[in-house]
Enzyme design. Structure first.
Site, PDB file in Angstrom:
ATOM      1  N   THR A  12       0.817  -1.220   0.000  1.00 38.31           N
ATOM      2  CA  THR A  12       0.000   0.000   0.000  1.00 38.31           C
ATOM      3  C   THR A  12       0.846   1.263   0.000  1.00 38.31           C
ATOM      4  O   THR A  12       0.497   2.262  -0.643  1.00 38.31           O
ATOM      5  CB  THR A  12      -0.921   0.002   1.250  1.00 38.31           C
ATOM      6  OG1 THR A  12      -1.803  -1.104   1.144  1.00 38.31           O
ATOM      7  CG2 THR A  12      -1.739   1.266   1.348  1.00 38.31           C
ATOM      8  N   SER A  58       1.561  -7.554  -1.282  1.00 39.92           N
ATOM      9  CA  SER A  58       2.216  -8.610  -0.509  1.00 39.92           C
ATOM     10  C   SER A  58       1.324  -9.819  -0.271  1.00 39.92           C
ATOM     11  O   SER A  58       1.801 -10.853   0.191  1.00 39.92           O
ATOM     12  CB  SER A  58       2.776  -8.074   0.808  1.00 39.92           C
ATOM     13  OG  SER A  58       1.768  -7.949   1.785  1.00 39.92           O
ATOM     14  N   CYS A 274      -4.710 -18.453  20.350  1.00 39.91           N
ATOM     15  CA  CYS A 274      -4.896 -17.238  21.154  1.00 39.91           C
ATOM     16  C   CYS A 274      -3.944 -16.142  20.695  1.00 39.91           C
ATOM     17  O   CYS A 274      -2.799 -16.406  20.331  1.00 39.91           O
ATOM     18  CB  CYS A 274      -4.630 -17.525  22.627  1.00 39.91           C
ATOM     19  SG  CYS A 274      -5.849 -18.596  23.366  1.00 39.91           S
TER      20      CYS A 274
HETATM   21  N1  ASP Z   1      -2.563  -5.680   0.203  1.00 44.67           N
HETATM   22  C1  ASP Z   1      -1.565  -4.738   0.666  1.00 44.67           C
HETATM   23  C2  ASP Z   1      -0.240  -5.461   0.735  1.00 44.67           C
HETATM   24  O1  ASP Z   1      -0.021  -6.187   1.670  1.00 44.67           O
HETATM   25  C3  ASP Z   1      -1.946  -4.188   1.983  1.00 44.67           C
HETATM   26  C4  ASP Z   1      -0.963  -3.193   2.563  1.00 44.67           C
HETATM   27  O2  ASP Z   1       0.139  -2.989   2.129  1.00 44.67           O
HETATM   28  O3  ASP Z   1      -1.358  -2.557   3.570  1.00 44.67           O
HETATM   29  O4  ASP Z   1       0.570  -5.332  -0.153  1.00 44.67           O
END
Ligand code: ASP
Length: 336
Positions: A12, A58, A274
């Site tokens: 992101t 990712s 947990c």
């Molecule tokens: N789907 C994105 C990733 O893991 C989510 C993020 O980066 O917050 O690449």
């Protein structure tokens, strides 16, 4: 201040909107300097940005990406004083844990970070996380280990978990104190107890069939569990168990299948569902039977670290009693 290398893998932090939602996007270095004249601030270390190919969300990450990251770190290790890995948040905890096991002892910090809102968007946490990670990577008190900087905290990489989907404080390490807290000043509650040393840059062998997770839940299929445990390609299994490590017995049938897998040489690691606390195999009769079946109590290791540890150890060709020993205790501070 020593120079820092920033490895941008995707996620992101550097994504841009598309008709189908956010997608990874090249050219982060240019967008970063447009956001702020970072390089001009002498309280920050000088840094270079290197974009990995391909940039990925990712969620698409496979363990071969860990080999690529390690190879890039190896070829720049002598040139830089610290490293920042920009990574998507979905699998960041897995990657940070995997690199901690692959690299072993370190003599420089490797700090993962990312963002919940892309760089340049209103209220984005990208710049704050990235600047914090940069400062930490050049700070003399930052431990020489693989860690994860996010929001107001620096966490041990193999203890970190993504604990919030929406909050900007998305990561925590429920079973281990933060390595540093970022307020007005950066404070380090205690020095790292991990030994430092020259990292191991050897790659791991990939085998998608080697590691599996068996989640336990009311109504689970014993037939499917038995099929998984009988799979000849399986080398390591994480039993994702209830509470302090309890499984259902299925009148002894699950234990029989676990015992048979253990006798075939499959490493069986018990990890609790947990969010906080540890496996105590033996607190209840249902759990203590696992000791007889050869199941290794995972203590307070996270699921993410357990997956990464098994993948790396098996990928380095470890098996038998050496593998059992390595899974029974801490290698890089991943369990207490
Ligand atoms: N789907 C994105 C990733 O893991 C989510 C993020 O980066 O917050 O690449």
């Amino acid at each position: 201040m020593s120079r820092v290398l920033m490895l941008y893998t995707g996620g992101t932090i550097g994504m841009q909107p598309s008709p189908h939602g956010y997608v990874p996007c090249a050219g982060l270095a240019e967008r970063l300097s447009a956001c702020m004249a970072l390089a001009a601030d002498d309280r920050l270390p000088a840094f270079d940005v290197l974009e990995m190919q391909p940039l990925i969300d990712s969620a698409e990450l496979m363990p071969d990406a860990w080999n690529r990251l390690v190879a890039v770190l190896a070829s720049h290790w002598q040139t830089y004083g610290g490293f920042v890995v920009l990574h998507g948040t979905d699998t960041m905890a897995y990657s940070a844990a995997a690199l901690s096991f692959m690299l072993g002892a370190l003599d420089k910090p490797v700090i993962f970070t990312g963002a919940q809102i892309p760089l340049g968007e209103p209220r984005s946490d990208a710049l704050n996380n990235l600047v914090s990670a940069l400062q930490l990577a050049a700070h003399p008190a930052t431990p020489c280990e693989v860690s994860l900087a996010f929001h107001d905290r620096l966490l041990r990489g193999n203890r970190a978990r993504k604990v919030r989907t929406q909050g900007l404080d998305a990561f925590d390490s429920p079973n281990f104190p933060w390595l540093a807290e970022l307020g007005i000043a950066i404070s380090y509650p205690q020095p790292s107890a991990l030994l430092s040393g020259r990292p191991d840059f050897a790659p791991i062998e990939m085998d998608d069939d080697a590691v599996a997770i068996l989640p336990l839940y009311p109504g689970m299929s014993l037939r499917r569990a038995k099929e998984l445990l009988a799979d000849e390609r399986l080398k390591g299994l994480i039993l994702h168990s209830y509470g302090v490590g309890n499984p259902p017995s299925f009148e002894g049938q699950l234990l029989t299948a676990l015992t048979a897998a253990n006798e075939r040489g499959v490493a069986l690691l018990n990890v609790t569902q947990c969010a906080q606390g540890e496996v105590v195999q033996g607190a209840y009769a249902t759990g203590s039977a696992l000791n007889q079946a050869g199941v290794i109590a995972g203590g307070d290791i996270t699921l993410e670290a357990a997956v990464a540890k098994l993948t790396v150890l098996l990928g380095r060709g470890m098996s038998g009693s050496a593998l059992r020993r390595a899974l029974s205790g801490s290698l890089r501070g991943e369990c207490s």
